[in-house]
Design an enzyme around this catalytic site. Structure first.
Site, short mmCIF file in Angstrom:
data_model
loop_
_atom_site.label_atom_id
_atom_site.label_comp_id
_atom_site.label_asym_id
_atom_site.label_seq_id
_atom_site.Cartn_x
_atom_site.Cartn_y
_atom_site.Cartn_z
N LYS A 2 0.85 -1.21 0.00
CA LYS A 2 0.00 0.00 0.00
C LYS A 2 0.88 1.24 0.00
O LYS A 2 1.74 1.40 0.86
CB LYS A 2 -0.92 0.02 1.23
CG LYS A 2 -1.80 1.29 1.27
CD LYS A 2 -2.86 1.19 2.34
CE LYS A 2 -2.46 1.76 3.68
NZ LYS A 2 -2.40 3.23 3.74
N ASP A 13 -3.46 4.34 -2.07
CA ASP A 13 -4.43 4.81 -1.08
C ASP A 13 -4.45 6.35 -1.06
O ASP A 13 -3.86 6.97 -0.18
CB ASP A 13 -4.00 4.24 0.29
CG ASP A 13 -4.90 4.65 1.44
OD1 ASP A 13 -6.02 5.11 1.19
OD2 ASP A 13 -4.46 4.50 2.60
N LYS A 26 -7.51 8.17 -1.56
CA LYS A 26 -8.83 8.60 -1.05
C LYS A 26 -9.39 9.84 -1.76
O LYS A 26 -9.58 10.89 -1.13
CB LYS A 26 -8.76 8.88 0.46
CG LYS A 26 -8.30 7.70 1.30
CD LYS A 26 -8.42 8.01 2.79
CE LYS A 26 -7.97 6.88 3.68
NZ LYS A 26 -6.52 6.66 3.71
N ASP A 85 -13.87 14.70 -4.82
CA ASP A 85 -13.98 15.99 -5.51
C ASP A 85 -15.22 15.92 -6.41
O ASP A 85 -16.00 14.97 -6.31
CB ASP A 85 -12.70 16.24 -6.33
CG ASP A 85 -12.40 17.73 -6.51
OD1 ASP A 85 -13.34 18.50 -6.80
OD2 ASP A 85 -11.23 18.13 -6.36
N THR A 106 -12.22 5.93 10.41
CA THR A 106 -12.30 5.44 11.79
C THR A 106 -11.91 6.53 12.80
O THR A 106 -12.17 6.40 13.99
CB THR A 106 -11.41 4.19 12.01
OG1 THR A 106 -10.16 4.43 11.36
CG2 THR A 106 -12.05 2.97 11.43
N ARG A 131 2.77 -1.11 10.86
CA ARG A 131 3.84 -1.21 11.85
C ARG A 131 4.15 -2.60 12.40
O ARG A 131 5.33 -2.89 12.66
CB ARG A 131 3.57 -0.21 12.99
CG ARG A 131 3.84 1.22 12.54
CD ARG A 131 3.14 2.23 13.41
NE ARG A 131 1.69 2.15 13.25
CZ ARG A 131 0.83 2.90 13.91
NH1 ARG A 131 1.28 3.78 14.78
NH2 ARG A 131 -0.47 2.77 13.70
O1 C5P Z 1 0.75 0.67 11.17
P1 C5P Z 1 -0.68 0.24 11.05
O2 C5P Z 1 -0.85 -1.27 10.93
O3 C5P Z 1 -1.57 0.83 12.11
O4 C5P Z 1 -1.12 0.84 9.63
C1 C5P Z 1 -2.44 0.77 9.17
C2 C5P Z 1 -2.53 1.46 7.84
O5 C5P Z 1 -3.90 1.50 7.45
C3 C5P Z 1 -2.05 2.93 7.83
O6 C5P Z 1 -1.51 3.19 6.54
C4 C5P Z 1 -3.32 3.69 8.08
O7 C5P Z 1 -3.27 4.99 7.54
C5 C5P Z 1 -4.34 2.84 7.33
N1 C5P Z 1 -5.73 3.00 7.80
C6 C5P Z 1 -6.11 2.74 9.11
N2 C5P Z 1 -7.42 2.89 9.47
C7 C5P Z 1 -8.34 3.28 8.59
C8 C5P Z 1 -7.97 3.53 7.27
C9 C5P Z 1 -6.64 3.37 6.91
O8 C5P Z 1 -5.30 2.37 9.93
N3 C5P Z 1 -9.59 3.38 8.95
#
Ligand code: C5P
Length: 232
Positions: free
Chosen positions: A32, A59, A61, A64, A119, A211
């Site tokens: 991603k 990603d 998003k 517009d 979220t 992460r």
């Molecule tokens: O590091 P982590 O596992 O928390 O990363 C989750 C990824 O998913 C990040 O790129 C975050 O921006 C994305 N994301 C999220 N929750 C959402 C939409 C996207 O954590 N509702």
């Protein structure tokens, strides 16, 4: 497409992302690319990662007027991404225009999914800032149904919502779910999390993991653990 693990490559530069991806010599992960990396490095980063044999979820998003989204999606389609997204809040018309823009002259196109309510938006901010007074679960399902009506392939949602989205929109409507953590791992700033195994059980089609893989001591081992729990 079957179930897969998508690694959120939330790095600030091409150099960092390539150093990370170089570790994966066996299976090439689905990657991603988010706004930070795309805005820092431009469309070339997509081409470079694609050239290395990875599938790409871009990603960005989009949100517009329909005409602008349609033309922008045509550009992203030309980058040969595999999956991209937009905000369902842009209306059914905007989502239909996006699909039109994304569809190539030979009829093929990348998959397109919608963000429902972020979220980071809770009931209170939705009511106060957006003047939407319905319960947030109902709003999320309504936006998912709109995405389906517009012809999209699925939504980004919490793994906790994936089952309900499938009940409302059908089993073939894709659920792409971030917020995944190992049972023995750090939660960080995510609030409602699931393990890869739980996400599989509940019917997520793709998990987005950042992460727990990118910050792991052994990222390849962490990725393989996700594959074992979620895909195999
Ligand atoms: O590091 P982590 O596992 O928390 O990363 C989750 C990824 O998913 C990040 O790129 C975050 O921006 C994305 N994301 C999220 N929750 C959402 C939409 C996207 O954590 N509702």
């Amino acid at each position: 497409m079957g179930k897969d693990v998508i690694i959120a490559c939330d790095f600030a530069s091409a150099e960092q992302v390539f150093t990370f991806l170089d570790k994966f010599t066996d299976r090439k992960p689905f990657v991603k690319i988010g706004m930070e990396l795309f805005y820092a490095e431009g469309p070339n980063i997509v081409k470079e990662i694609k050239k290395r044999g990875h599938k790409i979820f871009l990603d960005l998003k989009l949100h517009d007027i329909p005409n602008t989204v349609k033309k922008s999606m045509a550009v992203l389609s030309g980058l040969d991404v595999d999956l991209c997204n937009l905000h369902a809040g842009g209306t059914v018309k905007m989502m239909e225009a996006a699909l039109e823009g994304l569809t190539r002259s030979d009829g093929t196109r990348p998959l397109l999914i919608a963000v429902t309510q972020l979220t980071s938006t809770d009931q209170e901010s939705m009511e106060k800032d957006l003047l939407i007074n319905e319960p947030i679960d109902k709003v999320v399902m309504h936006y998912a149904a709109n995405a389906k009506k517009a012809g999209l392939d699925g939504v980004v949602c919490s793994p906790l919502e994936a089952g309900k989205v499938h009940d409302v929109c059908g089993r073939d409507f894709l659920t792409v779910t971030p917020g995944v953590r190992f049972a023995d791992g750090e939660i960080g700033d995510q609030k409602r999390v699931m393990t890869p195994a739980e996400a599989k059980k509940i019917g997520s089609d793709y998990i987005v993991v950042g992460r727990p893989i990118t910050a792991a001591e052994d990222p390849v081992a962490a990725y393989n653990r996700c594959i074992t729990e979620f895909v195999d």
